[in-house]
Motif scaffolding. Sequence first.
Motif, PDB file in Angstrom:
ATOM      1  N   PRO A   1       0.797  -1.228   0.000  1.00 48.13           N
ATOM      2  CA  PRO A   1       0.000   0.000   0.000  1.00 48.13           C
ATOM      3  C   PRO A   1       0.831   1.280   0.000  1.00 48.13           C
ATOM      4  O   PRO A   1       0.417   2.291  -0.552  1.00 48.13           O
ATOM      5  CB  PRO A   1      -0.836  -0.106   1.274  1.00 48.13           C
ATOM      6  CG  PRO A   1      -0.149  -1.086   2.129  1.00 48.13           C
ATOM      7  CD  PRO A   1       0.630  -1.995   1.220  1.00 48.13           C
ATOM      8  N   MET A   2       1.985   1.238   0.594  1.00 48.75           N
ATOM      9  CA  MET A   2       2.748   2.471   0.742  1.00 48.75           C
ATOM     10  C   MET A   2       3.528   2.845  -0.514  1.00 48.75           C
ATOM     11  O   MET A   2       3.777   4.021  -0.751  1.00 48.75           O
ATOM     12  CB  MET A   2       3.693   2.365   1.927  1.00 48.75           C
ATOM     13  CG  MET A   2       2.961   2.306   3.243  1.00 48.75           C
ATOM     14  SD  MET A   2       4.044   2.367   4.653  1.00 48.75           S
ATOM     15  CE  MET A   2       4.591   4.052   4.582  1.00 48.75           C
ATOM     16  N   LEU A   3       3.916   1.887  -1.309  1.00 48.34           N
ATOM     17  CA  LEU A   3       4.734   2.208  -2.472  1.00 48.34           C
ATOM     18  C   LEU A   3       4.064   1.758  -3.759  1.00 48.34           C
ATOM     19  O   LEU A   3       3.751   2.565  -4.620  1.00 48.34           O
ATOM     20  CB  LEU A   3       6.115   1.574  -2.331  1.00 48.34           C
ATOM     21  CG  LEU A   3       7.135   1.950  -3.400  1.00 48.34           C
ATOM     22  CD1 LEU A   3       7.455   3.430  -3.335  1.00 48.34           C
ATOM     23  CD2 LEU A   3       8.401   1.142  -3.241  1.00 48.34           C
TER      24      LEU A   3
ATOM     25  N   GLU B   1       0.987   0.399  -4.542  1.00 46.51           N
ATOM     26  CA  GLU B   1      -0.356   0.900  -4.830  1.00 46.51           C
ATOM     27  C   GLU B   1      -0.312   2.392  -5.137  1.00 46.51           C
ATOM     28  O   GLU B   1      -1.024   2.871  -6.015  1.00 46.51           O
ATOM     29  CB  GLU B   1      -1.313   0.639  -3.666  1.00 46.51           C
ATOM     30  CG  GLU B   1      -1.822  -0.768  -3.616  1.00 46.51           C
ATOM     31  CD  GLU B   1      -2.856  -0.974  -2.519  1.00 46.51           C
ATOM     32  OE1 GLU B   1      -3.261   0.005  -1.849  1.00 46.51           O
ATOM     33  OE2 GLU B   1      -3.256  -2.128  -2.326  1.00 46.51           O
ATOM     34  N   ARG B   2       0.498   3.115  -4.438  1.00 45.04           N
ATOM     35  CA  ARG B   2       0.608   4.556  -4.688  1.00 45.04           C
ATOM     36  C   ARG B   2       1.192   4.820  -6.072  1.00 45.04           C
ATOM     37  O   ARG B   2       0.764   5.739  -6.769  1.00 45.04           O
ATOM     38  CB  ARG B   2       1.457   5.225  -3.608  1.00 45.04           C
ATOM     39  CG  ARG B   2       1.378   6.729  -3.697  1.00 45.04           C
ATOM     40  CD  ARG B   2       1.977   7.403  -2.507  1.00 45.04           C
ATOM     41  NE  ARG B   2       1.199   7.099  -1.313  1.00 45.04           N
ATOM     42  CZ  ARG B   2       1.609   7.341  -0.081  1.00 45.04           C
ATOM     43  NH1 ARG B   2       2.788   7.875   0.120  1.00 45.04           N
ATOM     44  NH2 ARG B   2       0.862   7.057   0.950  1.00 45.04           N
ATOM     45  N   ASP B   3       2.166   4.010  -6.493  1.00 45.65           N
ATOM     46  CA  ASP B   3       2.718   4.146  -7.845  1.00 45.65           C
ATOM     47  C   ASP B   3       1.625   3.969  -8.892  1.00 45.65           C
ATOM     48  O   ASP B   3       1.521   4.749  -9.843  1.00 45.65           O
ATOM     49  CB  ASP B   3       3.813   3.105  -8.096  1.00 45.65           C
ATOM     50  CG  ASP B   3       5.059   3.335  -7.276  1.00 45.65           C
ATOM     51  OD1 ASP B   3       5.205   4.428  -6.685  1.00 45.65           O
ATOM     52  OD2 ASP B   3       5.885   2.404  -7.218  1.00 45.65           O
ATOM     53  N   ARG B   4       0.797   2.930  -8.721  1.00 43.32           N
ATOM     54  CA  ARG B   4      -0.288   2.684  -9.676  1.00 43.32           C
ATOM     55  C   ARG B   4      -1.299   3.827  -9.642  1.00 43.32           C
ATOM     56  O   ARG B   4      -1.784   4.273 -10.673  1.00 43.32           O
ATOM     57  CB  ARG B   4      -0.970   1.344  -9.382  1.00 43.32           C
ATOM     58  CG  ARG B   4      -0.084   0.162  -9.723  1.00 43.32           C
ATOM     59  CD  ARG B   4      -0.817  -1.153  -9.722  1.00 43.32           C
ATOM     60  NE  ARG B   4      -1.451  -1.503  -8.467  1.00 43.32           N
ATOM     61  CZ  ARG B   4      -0.876  -2.173  -7.480  1.00 43.32           C
ATOM     62  NH1 ARG B   4       0.373  -2.585  -7.604  1.00 43.32           N
ATOM     63  NH2 ARG B   4      -1.529  -2.455  -6.379  1.00 43.32           N
ATOM     64  N   PHE B   5      -1.639   4.302  -8.446  1.00 42.76           N
ATOM     65  CA  PHE B   5      -2.584   5.409  -8.312  1.00 42.76           C
ATOM     66  C   PHE B   5      -2.051   6.668  -8.992  1.00 42.76           C
ATOM     67  O   PHE B   5      -2.757   7.336  -9.746  1.00 42.76           O
ATOM     68  CB  PHE B   5      -2.874   5.677  -6.833  1.00 42.76           C
ATOM     69  CG  PHE B   5      -3.825   6.817  -6.610  1.00 42.76           C
ATOM     70  CD1 PHE B   5      -5.191   6.623  -6.737  1.00 42.76           C
ATOM     71  CD2 PHE B   5      -3.354   8.078  -6.288  1.00 42.76           C
ATOM     72  CE1 PHE B   5      -6.080   7.685  -6.540  1.00 42.76           C
ATOM     73  CE2 PHE B   5      -4.228   9.143  -6.092  1.00 42.76           C
ATOM     74  CZ  PHE B   5      -5.594   8.937  -6.216  1.00 42.76           C
ATOM     75  N   LEU B   6      -0.797   7.004  -8.734  1.00 42.80           N
ATOM     76  CA  LEU B   6      -0.197   8.194  -9.340  1.00 42.80           C
ATOM     77  C   LEU B   6      -0.146   8.066 -10.858  1.00 42.80           C
ATOM     78  O   LEU B   6      -0.452   9.027 -11.578  1.00 42.80           O
ATOM     79  CB  LEU B   6       1.203   8.436  -8.766  1.00 42.80           C
ATOM     80  CG  LEU B   6       1.252   8.886  -7.315  1.00 42.80           C
ATOM     81  CD1 LEU B   6       2.682   8.795  -6.777  1.00 42.80           C
ATOM     82  CD2 LEU B   6       0.713  10.291  -7.163  1.00 42.80           C
TER      83      LEU B   6
ATOM     84  N   VAL C   1       6.943  14.198  -7.416  1.00 40.33           N
ATOM     85  CA  VAL C   1       6.768  12.945  -6.675  1.00 40.33           C
ATOM     86  C   VAL C   1       8.105  12.546  -6.062  1.00 40.33           C
ATOM     87  O   VAL C   1       9.160  12.983  -6.516  1.00 40.33           O
ATOM     88  CB  VAL C   1       6.234  11.806  -7.580  1.00 40.33           C
ATOM     89  CG1 VAL C   1       4.874  12.161  -8.161  1.00 40.33           C
ATOM     90  CG2 VAL C   1       7.207  11.478  -8.697  1.00 40.33           C
TER      91      VAL C   1
ATOM     92  N   HIS D   1       9.045   6.800  -6.241  1.00 41.62           N
ATOM     93  CA  HIS D   1       7.842   6.517  -7.017  1.00 41.62           C
ATOM     94  C   HIS D   1       8.050   6.638  -8.528  1.00 41.62           C
ATOM     95  O   HIS D   1       7.229   6.151  -9.299  1.00 41.62           O
ATOM     96  CB  HIS D   1       6.707   7.458  -6.603  1.00 41.62           C
ATOM     97  CG  HIS D   1       6.217   7.204  -5.227  1.00 41.62           C
ATOM     98  ND1 HIS D   1       5.506   6.072  -4.879  1.00 41.62           N
ATOM     99  CD2 HIS D   1       6.352   7.929  -4.096  1.00 41.62           C
ATOM    100  CE1 HIS D   1       5.224   6.131  -3.601  1.00 41.62           C
ATOM    101  NE2 HIS D   1       5.726   7.238  -3.094  1.00 41.62           N
TER     102      HIS D   1
ATOM    103  N   ILE E   1      -7.662  -0.304  -6.043  1.00 44.40           N
ATOM    104  CA  ILE E   1      -6.678   0.460  -5.271  1.00 44.40           C
ATOM    105  C   ILE E   1      -7.345   1.295  -4.186  1.00 44.40           C
ATOM    106  O   ILE E   1      -6.863   1.368  -3.062  1.00 44.40           O
ATOM    107  CB  ILE E   1      -5.854   1.370  -6.206  1.00 44.40           C
ATOM    108  CG1 ILE E   1      -5.006   0.521  -7.146  1.00 44.40           C
ATOM    109  CG2 ILE E   1      -4.969   2.318  -5.405  1.00 44.40           C
ATOM    110  CD1 ILE E   1      -4.328   1.304  -8.230  1.00 44.40           C
TER     111      ILE E   1
END
Length: 79
Positions: free
Chosen positions: A4-6, A8-13, A34, A38, A55
């Motif tokens: 979740p910290m890296l 998932e955030r990469d996919r979200f961004l 960023v 990321h 996500i």
Amino acid sequence: LMEPMLHERDRFLAYVLRIQTDQLSATDRIVAVVGAGHVRGIVDHWDKTIDIDQIVKMPPHSPLHPALRLLRGALCGGV
């Protein structure tokens, strides 16, 4: 924790930035600031299909959580 910290955030961004760039004219530009950790993930996910609903979905609450709260209260004298 890394998911979740890296990741998932990469996919979200990547998803959000891609949506924004799809709305640009040929002369528009977007600048995204960023963290260095990321950048690789955003680039890696740029052309992939991203399930944004997966996500942003919150995980279900654990049934153990209230029990842990009771245990903490008992061990810490109700603090």
